[in-house]
Design a protein around this motif. Structure first.
Motif, PDB file in Angstrom:
ATOM      1  N   ASP A  21     -50.196  -7.417 -46.875  1.00  0.00           N
ATOM      2  CA  ASP A  21     -49.965  -6.905 -48.227  1.00  0.00           C
ATOM      3  C   ASP A  21     -51.051  -5.911 -48.623  1.00  0.00           C
ATOM      4  O   ASP A  21     -50.760  -4.845 -49.164  1.00  0.00           O
ATOM      5  CB  ASP A  21     -49.920  -8.049 -49.244  1.00  0.00           C
ATOM      6  N   LYS A  24     -50.749  -2.604 -46.829  1.00  0.00           N
ATOM      7  CA  LYS A  24     -49.610  -1.818 -47.317  1.00  0.00           C
ATOM      8  C   LYS A  24     -49.910  -1.194 -48.686  1.00  0.00           C
ATOM      9  O   LYS A  24     -49.438  -0.107 -48.987  1.00  0.00           O
ATOM     10  CB  LYS A  24     -48.362  -2.699 -47.407  1.00  0.00           C
ATOM     11  N   GLU A  25     -50.690  -1.908 -49.507  1.00  0.00           N
ATOM     12  CA  GLU A  25     -51.019  -1.426 -50.854  1.00  0.00           C
ATOM     13  C   GLU A  25     -52.074  -0.333 -50.842  1.00  0.00           C
ATOM     14  O   GLU A  25     -52.078   0.536 -51.711  1.00  0.00           O
ATOM     15  CB  GLU A  25     -51.570  -2.589 -51.703  1.00  0.00           C
ATOM     16  N   ARG A  26     -52.985  -0.386 -49.904  1.00  0.00           N
ATOM     17  CA  ARG A  26     -54.152   0.504 -49.877  1.00  0.00           C
ATOM     18  C   ARG A  26     -54.090   1.445 -48.686  1.00  0.00           C
ATOM     19  O   ARG A  26     -53.754   1.031 -47.589  1.00  0.00           O
ATOM     20  CB  ARG A  26     -55.446  -0.318 -49.795  1.00  0.00           C
TER      21      ARG A  26
END
Length: 111
Positions: A21, A24-26
């Motif tokens: 997660d 994928k976010e950063r």
């Protein structure tokens, strides 16, 4: 909608889903696979705190004792091992104690 600000201190990761997660976010994530009993890992800690505060990278801390399957899935055989993720993909691997300059160089090459 504006992107969330980059964390200025390392984020503790527990489990493969949490790391997925985050990567994928950063855009840039420097994952530190470490152990509490590891001397070089302890020496690396203040450098990683500085990197988290002063660069575009998000620093993730993965305790290999608590996350053995996750460490194994990234081929971690010794600590500290640092893996740089760019856009969710592992692109660089550094093993052993690293200087702050070396860490900055790896990050700066990707920004």
């Amino acid at each position: 909608m504006a992107a969330e600000p980059i964390p200025t201190e390392p984020i503790r990761i527990d489990g493969e889903e949490a790391l997925e997660d985050l990567t994928k976010e950063r855009e840039l994530v420097l994952a530190d696979f470490y152990a509490d009993w590891c001397g070089p890992c302890q020496m690396l800690e203040p450098r990683l705190e500085t990197i988290a505060a002063d660069t575009e990278a998000t620093v993730a801390k993965v305790d290999v004792d608590a996350n053995q399957a996750l460490a194994s899935s990234y081929g971690v055989r010794g600590v500290p091992t640092l893996v740089l993720f760019v856009d969710g993909e592992p692109t660089e691997r550094l093993v052993g104690l690293q200087s702050e300059d070396d860490l900055r160089g790896v990050i700066d090459a990707r920004t």
